[in-house]
Design a protein around this motif. Structure first.
Motif, PDB file in Angstrom:
ATOM      1  N   GLY A 122       0.798  -1.218   0.000  1.00 50.21           N
ATOM      2  CA  GLY A 122       0.000   0.000   0.000  1.00 50.21           C
ATOM      3  C   GLY A 122       0.831   1.268   0.000  1.00 50.21           C
ATOM      4  O   GLY A 122       0.365   2.322  -0.441  1.00 50.21           O
ATOM      5  N   PHE A 123       2.071   1.175   0.481  1.00 45.86           N
ATOM      6  CA  PHE A 123       2.950   2.341   0.439  1.00 45.86           C
ATOM      7  C   PHE A 123       3.382   2.652  -0.994  1.00 45.86           C
ATOM      8  O   PHE A 123       3.743   3.782  -1.307  1.00 45.86           O
ATOM      9  N   HIS A 128      -3.377  -1.604  -3.514  1.00 44.26           N
ATOM     10  CA  HIS A 128      -2.988  -2.902  -2.961  1.00 44.26           C
ATOM     11  C   HIS A 128      -3.623  -3.155  -1.591  1.00 44.26           C
ATOM     12  O   HIS A 128      -3.951  -4.291  -1.258  1.00 44.26           O
ATOM     13  N   ARG A 129      -3.771  -2.109  -0.790  1.00 43.17           N
ATOM     14  CA  ARG A 129      -4.307  -2.296   0.556  1.00 43.17           C
ATOM     15  C   ARG A 129      -5.794  -1.974   0.644  1.00 43.17           C
ATOM     16  O   ARG A 129      -6.387  -2.076   1.726  1.00 43.17           O
ATOM     17  N   THR A 130      -6.396  -1.590  -0.471  1.00 45.74           N
ATOM     18  CA  THR A 130      -7.824  -1.254  -0.461  1.00 45.74           C
ATOM     19  C   THR A 130      -8.693  -2.395   0.067  1.00 45.74           C
ATOM     20  O   THR A 130      -9.608  -2.153   0.870  1.00 45.74           O
ATOM     21  N   ASP A 133      -8.508  -2.298   3.849  1.00 41.28           N
ATOM     22  CA  ASP A 133      -9.208  -1.129   4.390  1.00 41.28           C
ATOM     23  C   ASP A 133     -10.720  -1.320   4.315  1.00 41.28           C
ATOM     24  O   ASP A 133     -11.450  -0.954   5.245  1.00 41.28           O
ATOM     25  N   GLU A 134     -11.190  -1.897   3.220  1.00 39.02           N
ATOM     26  CA  GLU A 134     -12.630  -2.136   3.067  1.00 39.02           C
ATOM     27  C   GLU A 134     -13.114  -3.189   4.055  1.00 39.02           C
ATOM     28  O   GLU A 134     -14.227  -3.086   4.599  1.00 39.02           O
ATOM     29  N   TYR A 135     -12.292  -4.187   4.306  1.00 45.77           N
ATOM     30  CA  TYR A 135     -12.643  -5.217   5.293  1.00 45.77           C
ATOM     31  C   TYR A 135     -12.772  -4.602   6.684  1.00 45.77           C
ATOM     32  O   TYR A 135     -13.736  -4.851   7.407  1.00 45.77           O
ATOM     33  N   ARG A 136     -11.802  -3.782   7.070  1.00 46.40           N
ATOM     34  CA  ARG A 136     -11.856  -3.129   8.380  1.00 46.40           C
ATOM     35  C   ARG A 136     -13.066  -2.202   8.489  1.00 46.40           C
ATOM     36  O   ARG A 136     -13.732  -2.158   9.531  1.00 46.40           O
ATOM     37  N   ALA A 137     -13.342  -1.460   7.429  1.00 41.36           N
ATOM     38  CA  ALA A 137     -14.493  -0.550   7.449  1.00 41.36           C
ATOM     39  C   ALA A 137     -15.794  -1.337   7.580  1.00 41.36           C
ATOM     40  O   ALA A 137     -16.711  -0.929   8.313  1.00 41.36           O
ATOM     41  N   TYR A 138     -15.861  -2.462   6.897  1.00 45.92           N
ATOM     42  CA  TYR A 138     -17.053  -3.316   6.953  1.00 45.92           C
ATOM     43  C   TYR A 138     -17.272  -3.840   8.376  1.00 45.92           C
ATOM     44  O   TYR A 138     -18.385  -3.794   8.913  1.00 45.92           O
TER      45      TYR A 138
END
Length: 250
Positions: A122-123, A128-130, A133-138
Protein backbone atom coordinates in the motif's frame (compact mmCIF):
# COMPACT_ATOMS: atom_id res chain seq x y z
CA UNK A 1 -15.05 -14.95 -3.79
CA UNK A 2 -13.56 -12.18 -5.87
CA UNK A 3 -14.67 -12.12 -9.53
CA UNK A 4 -12.06 -13.85 -11.75
CA UNK A 5 -9.54 -11.74 -13.60
CA UNK A 6 -10.29 -10.91 -17.21
CA UNK A 7 -8.50 -12.73 -19.99
CA UNK A 8 -5.66 -10.91 -21.64
CA UNK A 9 -2.69 -11.86 -23.76
CA UNK A 10 0.67 -12.08 -22.01
CA UNK A 11 4.01 -13.43 -23.13
CA UNK A 12 2.40 -14.89 -26.23
CA UNK A 13 0.36 -17.40 -24.23
CA UNK A 14 -3.37 -17.84 -24.10
CA UNK A 15 -4.49 -16.60 -20.71
CA UNK A 16 -6.65 -18.58 -18.31
CA UNK A 17 -9.07 -16.74 -16.07
CA UNK A 18 -7.67 -16.75 -12.52
CA UNK A 19 -10.34 -18.25 -10.30
CA UNK A 20 -10.30 -20.21 -7.05
CA UNK A 21 -12.67 -22.65 -8.72
CA UNK A 22 -9.75 -23.76 -10.91
CA UNK A 23 -7.42 -26.27 -9.22
CA UNK A 24 -4.05 -24.82 -10.25
CA UNK A 25 -5.05 -21.26 -9.35
CA UNK A 26 -6.31 -22.53 -5.99
CA UNK A 27 -2.98 -24.29 -5.40
CA UNK A 28 -1.07 -21.10 -6.20
CA UNK A 29 -3.33 -19.13 -3.88
CA UNK A 30 -2.87 -21.52 -0.96
CA UNK A 31 0.88 -21.84 -1.36
CA UNK A 32 1.25 -18.09 -1.79
CA UNK A 33 -0.54 -17.49 1.50
CA UNK A 34 1.61 -20.08 3.25
CA UNK A 35 4.87 -18.58 1.96
CA UNK A 36 3.82 -15.03 2.87
CA UNK A 37 3.02 -16.14 6.41
CA UNK A 38 6.69 -17.12 6.90
CA UNK A 39 8.52 -14.66 4.66
CA UNK A 40 8.51 -11.03 3.65
CA UNK A 41 6.93 -10.48 0.24
CA UNK A 42 10.34 -9.46 -1.19
CA UNK A 43 11.64 -12.93 -0.30
CA UNK A 44 8.83 -14.76 -2.11
CA UNK A 45 9.41 -15.36 -5.82
CA UNK A 46 7.21 -16.61 -8.62
CA UNK A 47 9.38 -19.71 -8.99
CA UNK A 48 8.98 -20.51 -5.26
CA UNK A 49 5.20 -20.23 -5.40
CA UNK A 50 5.00 -22.26 -8.60
CA UNK A 51 7.25 -25.01 -7.26
CA UNK A 52 5.31 -25.22 -3.99
CA UNK A 53 2.04 -25.45 -5.95
CA UNK A 54 3.46 -28.20 -8.16
CA UNK A 55 3.09 -26.32 -11.44
CA UNK A 56 5.48 -24.74 -13.92
CA UNK A 57 6.41 -21.07 -14.01
CA UNK A 58 4.83 -20.95 -17.45
CA UNK A 59 1.53 -22.11 -15.96
CA UNK A 60 1.80 -19.27 -13.45
CA UNK A 61 2.14 -16.66 -16.20
CA UNK A 62 -0.84 -18.13 -18.01
CA UNK A 63 -2.91 -17.07 -14.99
CA UNK A 64 -1.13 -13.93 -13.77
CA UNK A 65 0.77 -11.35 -15.77
CA UNK A 66 3.30 -10.75 -12.95
CA UNK A 67 3.93 -11.04 -9.21
CA UNK A 68 1.94 -7.89 -8.39
CA UNK A 69 -1.14 -9.26 -10.14
CA UNK A 70 -0.82 -12.49 -8.17
CA UNK A 71 -0.44 -10.66 -4.85
CA UNK A 72 -3.47 -8.50 -5.62
CA UNK A 73 -5.44 -11.68 -6.30
CA UNK A 74 -4.33 -13.27 -3.01
CA UNK A 75 -5.03 -10.11 -1.00
CA UNK A 76 -8.48 -9.57 -2.52
CA UNK A 77 -9.62 -13.16 -1.99
CA UNK A 78 -8.22 -13.40 1.53
CA UNK A 79 -10.23 -10.43 2.77
CA UNK A 80 -13.29 -11.44 0.75
CA UNK A 81 -13.27 -14.80 2.56
CA UNK A 82 -12.75 -13.14 5.94
CA UNK A 83 -15.59 -10.74 5.25
CA UNK A 84 -17.88 -13.64 4.32
CA UNK A 85 -17.11 -15.48 7.57
CA UNK A 86 -17.69 -12.31 9.58
CA UNK A 87 -21.00 -11.72 7.80
CA UNK A 88 -22.27 -15.16 8.83
CA UNK A 89 -21.81 -14.27 12.49
CA UNK A 90 -22.98 -10.68 12.03
CA UNK A 91 -26.43 -12.01 11.19
CA UNK A 92 -26.62 -13.43 14.73
CA UNK A 93 -26.31 -9.89 16.15
CA UNK A 94 -24.20 -10.97 19.11
CA UNK A 95 -20.99 -9.01 19.69
CA UNK A 96 -18.95 -11.70 21.55
CA UNK A 97 -19.40 -14.05 18.58
CA UNK A 98 -18.01 -11.38 16.26
CA UNK A 99 -15.12 -10.83 18.65
CA UNK A 100 -14.27 -14.53 18.49
CA UNK A 101 -14.29 -14.42 14.68
CA UNK A 102 -11.91 -11.46 14.60
CA UNK A 103 -9.57 -13.00 17.17
CA UNK A 104 -9.45 -16.21 15.09
CA UNK A 105 -8.69 -14.24 11.94
CA UNK A 106 -5.91 -12.18 13.51
CA UNK A 107 -4.47 -15.25 15.25
CA UNK A 108 -4.01 -16.97 11.89
CA UNK A 109 -0.39 -16.60 10.63
CA UNK A 110 -1.52 -16.77 7.00
CA UNK A 111 -4.13 -14.04 7.47
CA UNK A 112 -1.56 -11.86 9.23
CA UNK A 113 0.94 -12.46 6.45
CA UNK A 114 -1.56 -11.05 3.96
CA UNK A 115 -2.23 -8.06 6.23
CA UNK A 116 1.49 -7.26 6.22
CA UNK A 117 1.68 -7.75 2.46
CA UNK A 118 -1.29 -5.47 1.79
CA UNK A 119 -0.01 -2.71 4.06
CA UNK A 120 3.54 -2.83 2.70
CA UNK A 121 2.40 -2.78 -0.93
CA UNK A 122 0.00 0.00 0.00
CA UNK A 123 2.95 2.34 0.44
CA UNK A 124 3.73 1.83 -3.25
CA UNK A 125 0.16 2.00 -4.52
CA UNK A 126 -2.96 2.47 -2.41
CA UNK A 127 -4.98 -0.02 -4.47
CA UNK A 128 -2.99 -2.90 -2.96
CA UNK A 129 -4.31 -2.30 0.56
CA UNK A 130 -7.82 -1.25 -0.46
CA UNK A 131 -9.29 -4.76 0.22
CA UNK A 132 -7.90 -4.65 3.76
CA UNK A 133 -9.21 -1.13 4.39
CA UNK A 134 -12.63 -2.14 3.07
CA UNK A 135 -12.64 -5.22 5.29
CA UNK A 136 -11.86 -3.13 8.38
CA UNK A 137 -14.49 -0.55 7.45
CA UNK A 138 -17.05 -3.32 6.95
CA UNK A 139 -16.28 -4.82 10.36
CA UNK A 140 -16.36 -1.43 12.06
CA UNK A 141 -19.71 -0.48 10.51
CA UNK A 142 -21.37 -3.74 11.53
CA UNK A 143 -20.09 -3.53 15.08
CA UNK A 144 -21.12 0.11 15.34
CA UNK A 145 -24.61 -0.72 14.07
CA UNK A 146 -24.90 -3.47 16.67
CA UNK A 147 -23.47 -1.57 19.64
CA UNK A 148 -24.91 1.89 19.00
CA UNK A 149 -28.49 0.76 18.59
CA UNK A 150 -29.26 0.99 22.31
CA UNK A 151 -26.49 3.41 23.24
CA UNK A 152 -27.24 6.74 24.80
CA UNK A 153 -26.09 9.86 23.03
CA UNK A 154 -23.15 10.37 25.38
CA UNK A 155 -21.97 6.77 24.96
CA UNK A 156 -21.80 6.68 21.17
CA UNK A 157 -18.43 8.35 20.82
CA UNK A 158 -16.97 6.17 23.56
CA UNK A 159 -18.17 2.94 21.93
CA UNK A 160 -16.89 3.95 18.49
CA UNK A 161 -13.51 4.71 20.07
CA UNK A 162 -13.54 1.27 21.71
CA UNK A 163 -14.17 -0.44 18.35
CA UNK A 164 -11.37 1.55 16.71
CA UNK A 165 -9.03 0.66 19.58
CA UNK A 166 -9.77 -3.05 19.24
CA UNK A 167 -9.15 -3.02 15.48
CA UNK A 168 -5.94 -1.05 16.03
CA UNK A 169 -4.67 -3.66 18.51
CA UNK A 170 -5.56 -6.52 16.15
CA UNK A 171 -3.84 -4.81 13.22
CA UNK A 172 -0.76 -3.99 15.27
CA UNK A 173 -0.39 -7.63 16.31
CA UNK A 174 -0.63 -8.69 12.65
CA UNK A 175 1.95 -6.16 11.47
CA UNK A 176 4.41 -6.92 14.26
CA UNK A 177 4.34 -10.67 14.97
CA UNK A 178 7.23 -10.36 17.42
CA UNK A 179 5.24 -8.01 19.66
CA UNK A 180 4.16 -9.05 23.14
CA UNK A 181 0.50 -9.34 22.09
CA UNK A 182 -0.48 -13.00 22.17
CA UNK A 183 -4.11 -13.75 21.37
CA UNK A 184 -3.67 -17.18 22.87
CA UNK A 185 -3.72 -15.56 26.30
CA UNK A 186 -7.14 -15.34 27.92
CA UNK A 187 -6.47 -11.87 29.35
CA UNK A 188 -5.77 -10.36 25.93
CA UNK A 189 -8.77 -12.12 24.39
CA UNK A 190 -10.96 -10.64 27.12
CA UNK A 191 -9.64 -7.13 26.46
CA UNK A 192 -10.60 -7.42 22.78
CA UNK A 193 -14.01 -8.89 23.61
CA UNK A 194 -14.72 -6.10 26.10
CA UNK A 195 -13.71 -3.41 23.59
CA UNK A 196 -15.81 -4.90 20.82
CA UNK A 197 -18.73 -5.34 23.21
CA UNK A 198 -18.73 -1.66 24.10
CA UNK A 199 -17.40 -2.18 27.63
CA UNK A 200 -14.61 0.31 27.19
CA UNK A 201 -15.11 1.79 30.63
CA UNK A 202 -14.07 -1.41 32.40
CA UNK A 203 -11.32 -2.58 30.09
CA UNK A 204 -8.12 -3.72 31.71
CA UNK A 205 -4.97 -2.47 29.96
CA UNK A 206 -3.21 -5.01 27.77
CA UNK A 207 -0.69 -7.00 29.77
CA UNK A 208 2.75 -6.21 28.42
CA UNK A 209 5.79 -8.22 29.33
CA UNK A 210 8.60 -5.92 30.21
CA UNK A 211 12.16 -6.92 30.76
CA UNK A 212 13.19 -6.41 34.34
CA UNK A 213 15.61 -3.57 34.73
CA UNK A 214 18.14 -3.80 37.51
CA UNK A 215 18.87 -0.66 39.33
CA UNK A 216 22.51 0.33 39.23
CA UNK A 217 24.27 -0.47 42.43
CA UNK A 218 25.08 2.52 44.54
CA UNK A 219 28.78 3.05 44.44
CA UNK A 220 30.31 3.68 47.86
CA UNK A 221 30.91 7.35 48.24
CA UNK A 222 34.51 8.35 48.37
CA UNK A 223 35.65 9.46 51.76
CA UNK A 224 36.72 13.09 51.86
CA UNK A 225 40.40 13.49 51.33
CA UNK A 226 42.49 13.83 54.43
CA UNK A 227 43.72 17.43 54.77
CA UNK A 228 47.14 15.99 55.50
CA UNK A 229 47.22 14.54 51.99
CA UNK A 230 46.81 18.01 50.51
CA UNK A 231 50.14 19.12 51.78
CA UNK A 232 53.05 19.36 49.40
CA UNK A 233 55.54 16.53 49.44
CA UNK A 234 58.18 16.95 52.10
CA UNK A 235 56.37 20.02 53.35
CA UNK A 236 57.26 19.03 56.84
CA UNK A 237 60.93 19.42 55.92
CA UNK A 238 60.58 22.89 54.39
CA UNK A 239 61.55 25.66 56.79
CA UNK A 240 59.23 28.58 57.12
CA UNK A 241 60.36 32.19 57.12
CA UNK A 242 61.71 33.43 60.37
CA UNK A 243 62.80 30.04 61.52
CA UNK A 244 66.21 29.66 63.08
CA UNK A 245 69.08 28.69 60.83
CA UNK A 246 70.53 26.42 63.40
CA UNK A 247 73.06 29.07 64.90
CA UNK A 248 73.01 29.74 68.55
CA UNK A 249 72.11 33.25 69.48
CA UNK A 250 74.87 34.99 71.46
Amino acid sequence: MVPPFKKSNGRGRKRIVASLAESKTLALYREGRALLSRNDLDQVSISQVSKAAGISVGAFYVRFRDKDAFLDFVIANTFAEARSVFQEQADVLYAPNLSDVLIRHFSDPEFNGIVRTAVKLGFLAERHRTPFDEYRAYVSQHLAGLLLEDAKKGERRQRIAAIDSALAVLTYAALFPDSEIDFGEIEIQQVIIDLLSGKSGNVTPLPVKRSSTTKPKNKPSKSPRDPESLRKPNSDKVKSKGSSNGLKKI
